[in-house]
Design an enzyme around this catalytic site. Structure first.
Site, mmCIF file in Angstrom:
data_model
loop_
_atom_site.group_PDB
_atom_site.id
_atom_site.type_symbol
_atom_site.label_atom_id
_atom_site.label_comp_id
_atom_site.label_asym_id
_atom_site.label_seq_id
_atom_site.Cartn_x
_atom_site.Cartn_y
_atom_site.Cartn_z
ATOM 1 N N GLY A 273 4.476 -35.773 -29.129
ATOM 2 C CA GLY A 273 4.267 -37.068 -28.502
ATOM 3 C C GLY A 273 4.273 -36.922 -26.996
ATOM 4 N N GLY B 150 5.503 -34.331 -32.649
ATOM 5 C CA GLY B 150 4.535 -35.251 -33.234
ATOM 6 C C GLY B 150 3.373 -34.562 -33.924
ATOM 7 N N GLU C 66 13.179 -31.011 -30.529
ATOM 8 C CA GLU C 66 13.716 -32.245 -29.937
ATOM 9 C C GLU C 66 15.121 -32.099 -29.360
ATOM 10 O OE1 GLU C 66 10.275 -33.319 -32.331
ATOM 11 O OE2 GLU C 66 12.023 -32.067 -32.740
ATOM 12 N N ASP D 12 12.139 -35.954 -35.553
ATOM 13 C CA ASP D 12 11.690 -37.182 -36.210
ATOM 14 C C ASP D 12 10.325 -36.928 -36.847
ATOM 15 O OD1 ASP D 12 10.410 -37.046 -33.680
ATOM 16 O OD2 ASP D 12 10.166 -39.211 -33.606
#
Length: 354
Positions: free
Chosen positions: A71, A120, A143, A151
């Site tokens: 992301g 992502g 992360e 996530d």
């Protein structure tokens, strides 16, 4: 054939002979995802579910560097620091909905995770029906290095990796090559980059009754054994400890140099991110579905984004100022409050994900 969008578009869309083709098109940013890209991907994929002219979807990334670096965390940093809470909610909610849509697509999605595929990017490629890596692939869920937690359904994949590899990859953000990704369950096939063009052509010109999987197998090659296999003894031993402090103690007691190096990495990482991530992976093992794992992750990422200083500090140190010297809060595991993990999992985001 539907005409592709112009090169200015961040997602290129085309379809030909039953093959829908989606290409992430921000090569200078290693195709990092922003909300416009997420929406373009989801709208197109949703439309193809009802399009009788499309029966297979191919997902890849433009450029030589990678499929998707994750992301756009610089944009996330801006949203959080400016207090644009609605945008933070929208980004994660829509990203997770796309990841789930890929996993449940009636038209099988074939993802080519060539080069860098992190964060992502794992959310897009990791839940596809057919997940392809190449000799250039570098996969990771890094992360924790920005004071955050895996996530995009990463906890679901990590929880299903062999032994304690899930805890190891989650806490360290360790990078996987093609062999590692296959072994850990993040990919299904390794296709050399030299064969990708022929694979694309075969998918477009496929003759019944060849299924997409059968076609991919024509180009599949077995890589060397994963290096993770050799590390399993110390990883499984150390990462079975009940908490992060116990993991570090066990790593320091091992004779392997890699184990000691891992202990020092964890000792310098964000205590909150490590503790929450360890619990997230272990809880994901007991969840019934990717959908449930995404809901758990949604609560955690919003707890981090809206209540914890570490995420903004981690992005600042790694991406904005690039001084690589984050000041975590708290800085030491010993100073982490006993109820911090429970607080993270008790957080109820509004609006909810599903």
């Amino acid at each position: 054939m539907h005409a592709p969008h112009s090169d200015a578009d961040s997602v290129l869309v085309s379809s030909r002979r039953g093959l829908g083709h989606l290409t992430l098109n921000r090569p200078r940013a290693i195709n990092a995802l922003d909300l416009d890209m997420i929406r373009a991907l989801h709208v197109t994929l949703d439309g193809w579910q009802r399009d009788t002219d499309v029966d297979v979807v191919l997902l890849d990334g433009a450029g030589e560097r990678g499929f998707c670096a994750g992301g756009d965390i610089r944009a996330l940093h801006g949203m959080v620091t400016a207090g644009r809470v609605d945008e933070v909610h929208a980004f994660f909610r829509e990203e997770y909905a796309l990841d789930h849509a890929i996993s449940t697509s009636a038209k099988p999605v074939i993802a080519i995770a060539d080069g860098v595929c992190m964060g992502g990017g794992i959310g897009l490629a990791g839940h596809a029906a057919i997940r392809i890596v190449t000799e250039r692939s570098r996969l990771a869920m890094p992360e924790t290095r920005i004071g955050f937690t895996p996530d995009v359904g990463g906890s679901w994949l990590l929880a299903r990796a062999p032994g304690r590899l899930g805890e190891y990859l989650a806490l360290t953000g360790g990078e996987m090559d093609a062999a590692d990704a296959l072994y850990a369950g993040f990919a299904d096939h390794m296709v050399p980059t030299a064969h990708l063009e022929a694979l694309y052509e075969a998918l477009e010109n496929r003759a019944d009754p060849s299924s997409p999987t059968e076609l991919v197998l024509l180009f599949d090659e077995s890589p060397e054994p994963s290096r993770l296999i050799e590390k399993r003894a110390w990883i499984d031993d150390a990462f079975a400890a009940s908490d992060v402090a116990g993991i570090i103690d066990r790593l320091r007691a091992r004779p392997e140099p890699d184990a000691l190096e891992t202990a020092e990495l964890l000792a310098a990482s964000a205590p909150t991110a490590l503790a929450v991530t360890l619990a997230a992976v272990r809880r994901a093992r007991g969840l019934p579905s990717l959908r449930a794992a995404l809901a758990q992750e949604y609560g955690l990422v919003l707890w981090f984004a809206l209540t914890q200083p570490d995420l903004v500090e981690g992005i600042r140190a790694q991406v904005v100022d690039k001084d690589r010297s984050p000041r975590w809060s708290p800085a030491r595991l010993a100073d982490l409050s006993e109820d911090r993990v429970a607080e993270a999992f008790a957080f109820e985001p509004e609006p909810a994900l599903w």
